[in-house]
Design a protein around this motif. Structure first.
Motif, PDB file in Angstrom:
ATOM      1  N   ARG A  80       0.827  -1.204   0.000  1.00 13.46           N
ATOM      2  CA  ARG A  80       0.000   0.000   0.000  1.00 13.46           C
ATOM      3  C   ARG A  80       0.860   1.253   0.000  1.00 13.46           C
ATOM      4  O   ARG A  80       1.887   1.322   0.681  1.00 13.46           O
ATOM      5  N   PHE A  81       0.398   2.237  -0.771  1.00 13.01           N
ATOM      6  CA  PHE A  81       1.070   3.528  -0.842  1.00 13.01           C
ATOM      7  C   PHE A  81       0.037   4.649  -0.723  1.00 13.01           C
ATOM      8  O   PHE A  81      -1.099   4.521  -1.176  1.00 13.01           O
ATOM      9  N   GLY A  82       0.455   5.744  -0.129  1.00 15.56           N
ATOM     10  CA  GLY A  82      -0.291   6.994  -0.204  1.00 15.56           C
ATOM     11  C   GLY A  82       0.537   8.008  -0.966  1.00 15.56           C
ATOM     12  O   GLY A  82       1.772   7.947  -0.957  1.00 15.56           O
ATOM     13  N   PHE A  83      -0.128   8.947  -1.646  1.00 18.62           N
ATOM     14  CA  PHE A  83       0.635   9.956  -2.377  1.00 18.62           C
ATOM     15  C   PHE A  83      -0.074  11.298  -2.316  1.00 18.62           C
ATOM     16  O   PHE A  83      -1.285  11.393  -2.155  1.00 18.62           O
ATOM     17  N   GLN A  84       0.736  12.327  -2.476  1.00 16.53           N
ATOM     18  CA  GLN A  84       0.254  13.714  -2.582  1.00 16.53           C
ATOM     19  C   GLN A  84       1.087  14.424  -3.626  1.00 16.53           C
ATOM     20  O   GLN A  84       2.312  14.291  -3.657  1.00 16.53           O
ATOM     21  N   ILE A  85       0.446  15.187  -4.500  1.00 19.91           N
ATOM     22  CA  ILE A  85       1.161  16.116  -5.362  1.00 19.91           C
ATOM     23  C   ILE A  85       0.335  17.387  -5.474  1.00 19.91           C
ATOM     24  O   ILE A  85      -0.888  17.332  -5.629  1.00 19.91           O
ATOM     25  N   THR A  86       0.990  18.515  -5.325  1.00 19.65           N
ATOM     26  CA  THR A  86       0.312  19.812  -5.364  1.00 19.65           C
ATOM     27  C   THR A  86       1.115  20.777  -6.225  1.00 19.65           C
ATOM     28  O   THR A  86       2.332  20.863  -6.099  1.00 19.65           O
ATOM     29  N   PHE A  87       0.412  21.494  -7.082  1.00 16.02           N
ATOM     30  CA  PHE A  87       0.998  22.580  -7.854  1.00 16.02           C
ATOM     31  C   PHE A  87       0.363  23.874  -7.346  1.00 16.02           C
ATOM     32  O   PHE A  87      -0.863  24.004  -7.334  1.00 16.02           O
ATOM     33  N   PHE A  88       1.191  24.821  -6.968  1.00 16.76           N
ATOM     34  CA  PHE A  88       0.717  26.048  -6.346  1.00 16.76           C
ATOM     35  C   PHE A  88       1.212  27.244  -7.155  1.00 16.76           C
ATOM     36  O   PHE A  88       2.411  27.391  -7.372  1.00 16.76           O
ATOM     37  N   ALA A 108       4.838  33.022  -9.416  1.00 19.49           N
ATOM     38  CA  ALA A 108       5.769  32.059  -8.835  1.00 19.49           C
ATOM     39  C   ALA A 108       5.045  30.723  -8.706  1.00 19.49           C
ATOM     40  O   ALA A 108       3.836  30.684  -8.487  1.00 19.49           O
ATOM     41  N   TRP A 109       5.797  29.652  -8.816  1.00 21.11           N
ATOM     42  CA  TRP A 109       5.214  28.311  -8.754  1.00 21.11           C
ATOM     43  C   TRP A 109       5.958  27.468  -7.730  1.00 21.11           C
ATOM     44  O   TRP A 109       7.177  27.583  -7.578  1.00 21.11           O
ATOM     45  N   MET A 110       5.209  26.643  -7.053  1.00 19.05           N
ATOM     46  CA  MET A 110       5.773  25.673  -6.130  1.00 19.05           C
ATOM     47  C   MET A 110       5.037  24.362  -6.320  1.00 19.05           C
ATOM     48  O   MET A 110       3.841  24.341  -6.628  1.00 19.05           O
ATOM     49  N   ALA A 111       5.764  23.251  -6.164  1.00 20.17           N
ATOM     50  CA  ALA A 111       5.139  21.934  -6.220  1.00 20.17           C
ATOM     51  C   ALA A 111       5.663  21.086  -5.070  1.00 20.17           C
ATOM     52  O   ALA A 111       6.852  21.150  -4.738  1.00 20.17           O
ATOM     53  N   HIS A 112       4.762  20.310  -4.477  1.00 18.91           N
ATOM     54  CA  HIS A 112       5.098  19.360  -3.426  1.00 18.91           C
ATOM     55  C   HIS A 112       4.707  17.959  -3.882  1.00 18.91           C
ATOM     56  O   HIS A 112       3.626  17.763  -4.450  1.00 18.91           O
ATOM     57  N   PHE A 113       5.577  17.008  -3.639  1.00 14.81           N
ATOM     58  CA  PHE A 113       5.358  15.620  -4.016  1.00 14.81           C
ATOM     59  C   PHE A 113       5.775  14.752  -2.845  1.00 14.81           C
ATOM     60  O   PHE A 113       6.881  14.899  -2.310  1.00 14.81           O
ATOM     61  N   ALA A 114       4.880  13.866  -2.405  1.00 16.25           N
ATOM     62  CA  ALA A 114       5.176  12.999  -1.262  1.00 16.25           C
ATOM     63  C   ALA A 114       4.621  11.611  -1.509  1.00 16.25           C
ATOM     64  O   ALA A 114       3.564  11.442  -2.133  1.00 16.25           O
ATOM     65  N   LEU A 115       5.332  10.607  -1.002  1.00 21.22           N
ATOM     66  CA  LEU A 115       4.915   9.214  -1.125  1.00 21.22           C
ATOM     67  C   LEU A 115       5.052   8.535   0.232  1.00 21.22           C
ATOM     68  O   LEU A 115       6.093   8.645   0.887  1.00 21.22           O
ATOM     69  N   THR A 116       3.997   7.834   0.638  1.00 23.27           N
ATOM     70  CA  THR A 116       3.999   7.047   1.865  1.00 23.27           C
ATOM     71  C   THR A 116       4.035   5.569   1.491  1.00 23.27           C
ATOM     72  O   THR A 116       3.142   5.079   0.812  1.00 23.27           O
TER      73      THR A 116
END
Length: 381
Positions: A80-88, A108-116
């Motif tokens: 099992r995995f969880g994920f998040q990706i955000t473009f701001f 300005a742009w920011m992105a966050h990427f995370a994997l559990t």
């Protein structure tokens, strides 16, 4: 609904040649979301029609917006995995300056990427910052595309409802195809989501609460085929928070019976709930029921202290009074704290029957404003 994720944007912008930041870095989150001077940007003051695919694209008349996807995925052997990706996107100025260089982007742009990785007990997160100049980052409606470098969500022109999500950094990579099981749903009052009592402290907000997700996860040299469910949140605004608001706890829950729930608790600095906390419960066929603050009881059952010394809620009992149902919500991994320019907790959770402890669904929870020192040092929310 995404968090105060403009963390570090202004501070980073001040170090990027060719960028002009009309707003000096101030007091962390307050510098943008509490800002009274809108600098010519529009505010979310009244209900307006939302239309698709146009509203999947950018809204440059507003200072801030985000494209935010979370999800729970299954691989072989119940991996099992969880994920998040955000473009701001954060607007530096309203309207283009005549004669401006192609390098002097107005956003300005920011992105966050995370994997559990649940089985591996590992949470990994990355951040990228850029400007929109010369195509380094940006968004468009048709065909839909939002990107920062090679992290992107896009739809092919011949299949506009099928979105492809790709992000990779180091030994972590995610490639998914997202197909909606339900149409977009409007949050708040027909898409106008009020966050505090002052007119204009609001966002235009819609969600795609149930996206079929299929693709691959790569971690530490191993690639797993995965499938599961994802959730898209889209918001755009210019100001949101009142001075007495500290942060929010946001829940997106996808139940096995086909229902979906969104609820955000706006927290006041004195520890109480803001009466504008609200949400919605969506039936399996897609119809929504608005949930006001008095319709939901949210009790914290446990806490977790991060390595930085910040205390976060770590389990909850949530009761939806109109239906009489009570759920227990528990993280799949205690440490899912994003630690870059901003510190916030964003993680995969299980939804359990509060009496039998039987699993009823999965979801994501976001907790902001619990690490104010880290946010303020970053110079932006």
């Amino acid at each position: 609904m995404t968090t105060w994720r403009i963390a570090g944007i202004l501070l980073a912008l001040l170090s990027l040649p060719g960028c002009e930041a009309p707003v000096p870095p101030g007091e962390g989150v307050a510098a943008t979301l509490h800002q009274a001077d809108t600098q010519g940007f529009a505010r979310a003051l009244a209900v307006r029609p939302l239309a698709f695919p146009a509203d999947h694209g950018p809204h440059p008349d507003f200072r801030d917006e985000w494209w935010y996807v979370t999800g729970n995925l299954e691989g072989p052997g119940s991996r099992r995995f969880g994920f998040q990706i955000t473009f701001f996107r954060h607007g530096l100025r309203h309207g283009r300056r005549p004669g401006a260089s192609r390098w002097a982007g107005q956003d300005a742009w920011m992105a966050h990427f995370a994997l559990t990785d649940v089985a591996g007990r590992r949470y990994t997160a990355f951040q990228r910052l850029s400007r929109e100049a010369i195509g380094l980052a940006g968004a468009q409606a048709e065909p839909f595309r939002v990107w920062l470098d090679d992290w992107r969500i896009e739809a092919p022109a011949d299949a506009p409802t099928v979105w492809r999500l790709t992000a990779a950094q180091g030994d972590v990579a995610l490639a998914l195809e997202l197909t909606p099981r339900k149409p977009p749903v409007l949050q708040g009052d027909r898409g106008l989501s009020q966050k505090s009592a002052e007119p204009g402290n609001a966002s235009y907000y819609y969600s795609m609460t149930r996206l079929q997700a299929r693709g691959q996860v790569r971690l530490a040299g191993t690639t797993w085929p995965v499938d599961g469910l994802a959730w898209l949140d889209r918001e755009w605004s210019t100001s949101m928070l009142a001075p007495d608001q500290a942060g929010w706890d946001w829940f997106s829950l996808q139940l096995d019976d086909g229902r979906d729930l969104m609820y955000f608790r706006m927290r006041r600095r004195n520890g109480g709930d803001d009466p504008l906390s609200s949400g919605a419960l969506f039936a399996a066929e897609g119809a929504g029921r608005h949930l006001a603050h008095e319709d939901v009881t949210l009790a914290v059952l446990d806490h977790w202290r991060s390595p930085g010394g910040y205390d976060y809620p770590a389990a909850w009992r949530l009761t939806v009074k109109p239906t009489g149902q009570t759920w227990e919500i528990r993280p799949v991994l205690a440490d899912q704290e994003f630690r870059h320019d901003a510190h916030y907790w964003e993680g995969a959770v299980d939804v359990l029957d509060a009496t039998t402890r039987r699993r009823l669904g999965r979801g994501y929870v976001e907790l902001t404003g619990y690490a104010p020192g880290a946010v303020e040092r970053s110079g932006e929310p």
